[in-house]
Design a protein around this motif. Structure first.
Motif, PDB file in Angstrom:
ATOM      1  N   MET A 189      26.638  -1.537  31.686  1.00  0.00           N
ATOM      2  CA  MET A 189      27.240  -0.663  30.681  1.00  0.00           C
ATOM      3  C   MET A 189      26.139  -0.026  29.840  1.00  0.00           C
ATOM      4  O   MET A 189      25.211  -0.698  29.402  1.00  0.00           O
ATOM      5  CB  MET A 189      28.191  -1.468  29.783  1.00  0.00           C
ATOM      6  CG  MET A 189      28.968  -0.619  28.792  1.00  0.00           C
ATOM      7  SD  MET A 189      30.105  -1.600  27.748  1.00  0.00           S
ATOM      8  CE  MET A 189      31.269  -2.192  28.967  1.00  0.00           C
ATOM      9  N   SER A 190      26.236   1.279  29.618  1.00  0.00           N
ATOM     10  CA  SER A 190      25.212   1.986  28.856  1.00  0.00           C
ATOM     11  C   SER A 190      25.322   1.665  27.371  1.00  0.00           C
ATOM     12  O   SER A 190      26.345   1.160  26.900  1.00  0.00           O
ATOM     13  CB  SER A 190      25.358   3.493  29.062  1.00  0.00           C
ATOM     14  OG  SER A 190      26.556   3.954  28.463  1.00  0.00           O
ATOM     15  N   ILE A 191      24.248   2.005  26.627  1.00  0.00           N
ATOM     16  CA  ILE A 191      24.259   1.784  25.179  1.00  0.00           C
ATOM     17  C   ILE A 191      25.391   2.567  24.523  1.00  0.00           C
ATOM     18  O   ILE A 191      26.098   2.055  23.641  1.00  0.00           O
ATOM     19  CB  ILE A 191      22.903   2.199  24.568  1.00  0.00           C
ATOM     20  CG1 ILE A 191      21.784   1.299  25.093  1.00  0.00           C
ATOM     21  CG2 ILE A 191      22.973   2.121  23.046  1.00  0.00           C
ATOM     22  CD1 ILE A 191      21.921  -0.151  24.729  1.00  0.00           C
ATOM     23  N   SER A 192      25.598   3.795  24.960  1.00  0.00           N
ATOM     24  CA  SER A 192      26.656   4.613  24.360  1.00  0.00           C
ATOM     25  C   SER A 192      28.032   4.007  24.609  1.00  0.00           C
ATOM     26  O   SER A 192      28.907   4.045  23.741  1.00  0.00           O
ATOM     27  CB  SER A 192      26.599   6.042  24.905  1.00  0.00           C
ATOM     28  OG  SER A 192      26.798   6.054  26.305  1.00  0.00           O
ATOM     29  N   GLN A 193      28.228   3.422  25.790  1.00  0.00           N
ATOM     30  CA  GLN A 193      29.511   2.782  26.083  1.00  0.00           C
ATOM     31  C   GLN A 193      29.716   1.524  25.243  1.00  0.00           C
ATOM     32  O   GLN A 193      30.817   1.251  24.780  1.00  0.00           O
ATOM     33  CB  GLN A 193      29.582   2.438  27.576  1.00  0.00           C
ATOM     34  CG  GLN A 193      29.734   3.649  28.480  1.00  0.00           C
ATOM     35  CD  GLN A 193      29.664   3.282  29.952  1.00  0.00           C
ATOM     36  OE1 GLN A 193      28.839   2.450  30.357  1.00  0.00           O
ATOM     37  NE2 GLN A 193      30.517   3.891  30.756  1.00  0.00           N
ATOM     38  N   ILE A 194      28.636   0.769  25.053  1.00  0.00           N
ATOM     39  CA  ILE A 194      28.716  -0.435  24.215  1.00  0.00           C
ATOM     40  C   ILE A 194      29.078  -0.059  22.787  1.00  0.00           C
ATOM     41  O   ILE A 194      29.977  -0.655  22.172  1.00  0.00           O
ATOM     42  CB  ILE A 194      27.382  -1.198  24.246  1.00  0.00           C
ATOM     43  CG1 ILE A 194      27.137  -1.797  25.639  1.00  0.00           C
ATOM     44  CG2 ILE A 194      27.378  -2.315  23.191  1.00  0.00           C
ATOM     45  CD1 ILE A 194      25.771  -2.407  25.804  1.00  0.00           C
ATOM     46  N   VAL A 195      28.398   0.938  22.254  1.00  0.00           N
ATOM     47  CA  VAL A 195      28.649   1.358  20.873  1.00  0.00           C
ATOM     48  C   VAL A 195      30.066   1.910  20.733  1.00  0.00           C
ATOM     49  O   VAL A 195      30.776   1.593  19.767  1.00  0.00           O
ATOM     50  CB  VAL A 195      27.610   2.401  20.443  1.00  0.00           C
ATOM     51  CG1 VAL A 195      27.972   2.961  19.063  1.00  0.00           C
ATOM     52  CG2 VAL A 195      26.217   1.790  20.407  1.00  0.00           C
ATOM     53  N   ALA A 196      30.493   2.718  21.695  1.00  0.00           N
ATOM     54  CA  ALA A 196      31.835   3.297  21.633  1.00  0.00           C
ATOM     55  C   ALA A 196      32.905   2.204  21.606  1.00  0.00           C
ATOM     56  O   ALA A 196      33.920   2.324  20.915  1.00  0.00           O
ATOM     57  CB  ALA A 196      32.061   4.225  22.813  1.00  0.00           C
ATOM     58  N   PRO A 199      16.281   3.412  20.851  1.00  0.00           N
ATOM     59  CA  PRO A 199      17.276   3.203  21.915  1.00  0.00           C
ATOM     60  C   PRO A 199      17.191   1.849  22.605  1.00  0.00           C
ATOM     61  O   PRO A 199      18.153   1.411  23.228  1.00  0.00           O
ATOM     62  CB  PRO A 199      16.975   4.340  22.894  1.00  0.00           C
ATOM     63  CG  PRO A 199      15.568   4.736  22.612  1.00  0.00           C
ATOM     64  CD  PRO A 199      15.378   4.527  21.142  1.00  0.00           C
ATOM     65  N   GLY A 200      16.061   1.161  22.483  1.00  0.00           N
ATOM     66  CA  GLY A 200      15.923  -0.135  23.144  1.00  0.00           C
ATOM     67  C   GLY A 200      16.332  -1.310  22.292  1.00  0.00           C
ATOM     68  O   GLY A 200      16.181  -2.463  22.709  1.00  0.00           O
ATOM     69  N   SER A 201      16.860  -1.055  21.095  1.00  0.00           N
ATOM     70  CA  SER A 201      17.137  -2.148  20.159  1.00  0.00           C
ATOM     71  C   SER A 201      18.247  -3.081  20.628  1.00  0.00           C
ATOM     72  O   SER A 201      18.332  -4.220  20.178  1.00  0.00           O
ATOM     73  CB  SER A 201      17.487  -1.574  18.778  1.00  0.00           C
ATOM     74  OG  SER A 201      18.592  -0.692  18.878  1.00  0.00           O
ATOM     75  N   LEU A 202      19.119  -2.631  21.538  1.00  0.00           N
ATOM     76  CA  LEU A 202      20.196  -3.485  22.042  1.00  0.00           C
ATOM     77  C   LEU A 202      19.913  -4.039  23.438  1.00  0.00           C
ATOM     78  O   LEU A 202      20.668  -4.875  23.932  1.00  0.00           O
ATOM     79  CB  LEU A 202      21.521  -2.705  22.079  1.00  0.00           C
ATOM     80  CG  LEU A 202      22.176  -2.345  20.743  1.00  0.00           C
ATOM     81  CD1 LEU A 202      23.499  -1.637  20.990  1.00  0.00           C
ATOM     82  CD2 LEU A 202      22.392  -3.574  19.875  1.00  0.00           C
ATOM     83  N   ASP A 203      18.838  -3.579  24.055  1.00  0.00           N
ATOM     84  CA  ASP A 203      18.566  -3.961  25.442  1.00  0.00           C
ATOM     85  C   ASP A 203      18.410  -5.460  25.623  1.00  0.00           C
ATOM     86  O   ASP A 203      18.854  -6.028  26.618  1.00  0.00           O
ATOM     87  CB  ASP A 203      17.311  -3.248  25.953  1.00  0.00           C
ATOM     88  CG  ASP A 203      17.556  -1.759  26.179  1.00  0.00           C
ATOM     89  OD1 ASP A 203      18.743  -1.372  26.210  1.00  0.00           O
ATOM     90  OD2 ASP A 203      16.574  -1.001  26.313  1.00  0.00           O
TER      91      ASP A 203
END
Length: 267
Positions: free
Chosen positions: A1-8, A43-47
């Motif tokens: 799952m992409s970062i944008s999908q996680i945040v959404a 952008p890598g803060s949630l990786d």
């Protein structure tokens, strides 16, 4: 799952939490906007996060505790509601209370978000509940067509020190009860016994009286979208009593005109 999908996936709940902390949609959104800007810049803060939800709330907590972010919100044109009561309850106490009771984190998860141990977290949550309940007793109208749920809500509300003025099963009953005795808070189901809508009943009531409303539904995702209009306070069925207690406290806590019943009677 992409970062944008996680945040959404978590964005509506982050907005709810920030709104409850600050007392207004606009002030809360200022913090969430800052969170999104931080994620874009880093952008890598949630990786590396094992639990992205906890990581997002940790980041929002750091932003909330930031003097620079707070200063910007306070300078803005939109006031933070409930500011007098907020002066009596420190931000960290509110955060602990909301993370456990409203957002549904375990004590261990909430303690990790706030960077404290569990006994400290538990103490803060208990303190917040006592302080809020002592200050905001009011009259409550329950709009709920399921008898057992209505009775559970009535007992919970009265246990917090409030008084139930009536239980309505339909739109027309709700309007009639509210006209007979103006409530200080409304707990409303969305689908009612006769096929009428709790949303419609509430919309009719708030045309004549300004009152905080908590909606209760088995389908919260249909209403908690992050897109206006949406209920400010929303509880999913089946609910935990602690969640209802927390949301009642928050709804009244941020209502400027919510006063103890004795004060309203003599005003």
């Amino acid at each position: 799952m992409s970062i944008s999908q996680i945040v959404a996936q978590h964005l509506p709940f982050l907005r709810r939490y920030a709104r409850a902390l600050s007392g207004s949609q606009s002030a809360g959104d200022a913090y969430v906007t800052a969170l999104l800007e931080t994620l874009i810049a880093e952008p890598g803060s949630l990786d590396q996060a094992s639990n992205p939800r906890i990581a997002l709330y940790q980041l929002l907590t750091r932003l909330w505790n930031s003097v620079s972010i707070n200063a910007e919100v306070e300078k803005g044109p939109l006031p933070i509601q409930g500011e007098q009561r907020l002066g009596h309850i420190t931000p960290v106490v509110r955060q602990a209370f909301l993370l456990v009771s409203l957002e549904g984190f375990s004590e261990e998860e909430a303690a990790a978000i706030l960077d404290m141990d569990v006994p400290t977290l538990r103490h803060l949550v208990e303190d917040a509940g006592r302080e809020l309940a002592a200050e905001i007793a009011t009259d409550v109208l329950i709009i709920e067509d399921e008898p057992f749920i209505a009775l559970d809500l009535e007992g919970l509300v009265e246990g917090l020190g409030h008084r139930v003025t009536g239980i309505a099963r339909t739109h027309s009953e709700a309007v009639s009860l509210a006209r007979r005795k103006a409530p200080g808070l409304i707990l409303a189901d969305i689908q009612l016994a006769d096929g009428s809508s709790g949303l419609d009943a509430v919309n009719e009531l708030i045309e004549s009286v300004e009152v905080p409303v908590i909606f209760i539904t088995a389908y919260p995702e249909r209403f908690l979208t992050g897109v206006r209009p949406e209920p400010a306070f929303l509880i999913a069925k089946p609910f935990q009593p602690s969640t209802v207690a927390a949301v009642i406290s928050q709804a009244l806590f941020f209502e400027r005109r919510a006063r103890p019943r004795e004060q309203r009677a003599t005003a």
